[in-house]
Design a protein around this motif. Structure first.
Motif, PDB file in Angstrom:
ATOM      1  N   LEU A 136      -3.836  -6.419  -1.626  1.00 39.34           N
ATOM      2  CA  LEU A 136      -2.508  -6.814  -2.104  1.00 39.34           C
ATOM      3  C   LEU A 136      -1.827  -5.691  -2.888  1.00 39.34           C
ATOM      4  O   LEU A 136      -0.671  -5.354  -2.616  1.00 39.34           O
ATOM      5  N   ARG A 137      -2.518  -5.085  -3.846  1.00 37.46           N
ATOM      6  CA  ARG A 137      -1.907  -4.038  -4.670  1.00 37.46           C
ATOM      7  C   ARG A 137      -1.440  -2.848  -3.825  1.00 37.46           C
ATOM      8  O   ARG A 137      -0.286  -2.417  -3.960  1.00 37.46           O
ATOM      9  N   PRO A 138      -2.277  -2.276  -2.936  1.00 42.88           N
ATOM     10  CA  PRO A 138      -1.789  -1.134  -2.152  1.00 42.88           C
ATOM     11  C   PRO A 138      -0.629  -1.504  -1.218  1.00 42.88           C
ATOM     12  O   PRO A 138       0.243  -0.673  -0.968  1.00 42.88           O
ATOM     13  N   ILE A 139      -0.598  -2.740  -0.764  1.00 40.79           N
ATOM     14  CA  ILE A 139       0.511  -3.165   0.097  1.00 40.79           C
ATOM     15  C   ILE A 139       1.792  -3.280  -0.730  1.00 40.79           C
ATOM     16  O   ILE A 139       2.859  -2.823  -0.303  1.00 40.79           O
ATOM     17  N   GLN A 147       7.262   2.676   2.251  1.00 34.13           N
ATOM     18  CA  GLN A 147       6.428   2.979   3.419  1.00 34.13           C
ATOM     19  C   GLN A 147       6.572   1.872   4.466  1.00 34.13           C
ATOM     20  O   GLN A 147       6.793   0.709   4.137  1.00 34.13           O
ATOM     21  N   SER A 148       6.410   2.268   5.715  1.00 32.69           N
ATOM     22  CA  SER A 148       6.454   1.288   6.801  1.00 32.69           C
ATOM     23  C   SER A 148       5.173   0.472   6.798  1.00 32.69           C
ATOM     24  O   SER A 148       4.152   0.880   6.214  1.00 32.69           O
ATOM     25  N   ARG A 149       5.210  -0.660   7.488  1.00 35.29           N
ATOM     26  CA  ARG A 149       4.013  -1.498   7.585  1.00 35.29           C
ATOM     27  C   ARG A 149       2.863  -0.725   8.235  1.00 35.29           C
ATOM     28  O   ARG A 149       1.720  -0.820   7.801  1.00 35.29           O
ATOM     29  N   ALA A 150       3.184   0.059   9.260  1.00 36.10           N
ATOM     30  CA  ALA A 150       2.143   0.824   9.958  1.00 36.10           C
ATOM     31  C   ALA A 150       1.526   1.874   9.029  1.00 36.10           C
ATOM     32  O   ALA A 150       0.307   2.076   9.033  1.00 36.10           O
ATOM     33  N   ASP A 151       2.373   2.543   8.218  1.00 39.00           N
ATOM     34  CA  ASP A 151       1.868   3.557   7.292  1.00 39.00           C
ATOM     35  C   ASP A 151       0.987   2.935   6.198  1.00 39.00           C
ATOM     36  O   ASP A 151       0.059   3.566   5.709  1.00 39.00           O
ATOM     37  N   ILE A 152       1.289   1.711   5.822  1.00 42.12           N
ATOM     38  CA  ILE A 152       0.482   1.018   4.822  1.00 42.12           C
ATOM     39  C   ILE A 152      -0.823   0.532   5.453  1.00 42.12           C
ATOM     40  O   ILE A 152      -1.898   0.655   4.869  1.00 42.12           O
ATOM     41  N   VAL A 160      -0.769  -4.427  11.253  1.00 39.96           N
ATOM     42  CA  VAL A 160       0.613  -4.544  10.770  1.00 39.96           C
ATOM     43  C   VAL A 160       0.894  -6.001  10.393  1.00 39.96           C
ATOM     44  O   VAL A 160       1.561  -6.272   9.400  1.00 39.96           O
ATOM     45  N   ASN A 161       0.352  -6.947  11.161  1.00 42.65           N
ATOM     46  CA  ASN A 161       0.542  -8.373  10.854  1.00 42.65           C
ATOM     47  C   ASN A 161      -0.097  -8.736   9.521  1.00 42.65           C
ATOM     48  O   ASN A 161       0.424  -9.572   8.777  1.00 42.65           O
ATOM     49  N   SER A 162      -1.229  -8.125   9.190  1.00 45.76           N
ATOM     50  CA  SER A 162      -1.876  -8.367   7.907  1.00 45.76           C
ATOM     51  C   SER A 162      -0.982  -7.880   6.762  1.00 45.76           C
ATOM     52  O   SER A 162      -0.860  -8.541   5.732  1.00 45.76           O
ATOM     53  N   VAL A 163      -0.341  -6.731   6.962  1.00 42.30           N
ATOM     54  CA  VAL A 163       0.585  -6.218   5.943  1.00 42.30           C
ATOM     55  C   VAL A 163       1.750  -7.185   5.772  1.00 42.30           C
ATOM     56  O   VAL A 163       2.151  -7.494   4.644  1.00 42.30           O
TER      57      VAL A 163
END
Length: 180
Positions: A136-139, A147-152, A160-163
């Motif tokens: 959760l914190r890094p997201i 940052q994009s979802r993919a980069d995260i 990406v769905n998890s993000v």
């Protein structure tokens, strides 16, 4: 001089005059201040209302002196004020004498101790949340940095769905702003 000669307050007495609002912020009341400082409540109310009337910053007075009601001994509704840490300090700095100074110190120490306890509790909750939801914190931080979802997702080994899911949970928890 000894504490007995000055009738100095027991630090716990000031602490017992502090309460927590529904949002978890510490406050005291005009009645508690009147009792601890040996003043009539009507005089404390008058002092607070004078401060409110003469305060050059109406937002300050609204935030720090909030009117409330209580029932007196005859079960009649009466006005009192809830004072934040700053509201208390603003009011109490007008009281004079050694005993008043002792109560000022005791109240300020009690406010500071309670606020430190609340910060410690919040830190424990944040640490527990990091253990329960380690991504959760890094997201949240990645999202705040744009940052994009993919980069995260990539360095976390997540999809990406998890993000997307964690961003939604972060918004529900108030960690990210909601979409408008």
């Amino acid at each position: 001089m000894s504490q007995i000669a000055l009738n100095l307050p027991n630090p716990l007495a000031a602490r017992e005059s502090l309460f927590l609002s529904t949002d978890g912020a510490p406050f005291t009341t005009s009645r508690a201040v009147a009792e601890r400082f040996g003043k009539q409540h009507k005089n404390v109310i008058q002092s607070i209302e004078n401060l409110i009337t003469n305060c050059p910053d109406s937002e300050f007075s609204q935030l720090n002196f909030q009117p409330a009601e209580y029932l007196d001994a005859q079960k009649k509704p009466r006005i009192e004020y809830r004072l934040t840490h700053d509201g208390f300090a603003f009011l109490a700095m007008r009281f004079t004498g050694k005993e008043a100074m002792a109560w000022q110190i005791a109240f300020l120490q009690a406010f500071n101790a309670l606020e430190a306890e609340l910060r410690t509790k919040e830190a424990r909750f944040a640490k527990a949340l990091d253990h329960v939801r380690p991504t959760l914190r890094p997201i949240v931080e990645g999202t705040e940095q744009g940052q994009s979802r993919a980069d995260i997702a990539a360095p976390l080994g997540k999809s990406v769905n998890s993000v997307t899911y964690h961003r939604r949970k972060a918004r529900e928890l108030g960690l990210l702003p909601t979409h408008h």
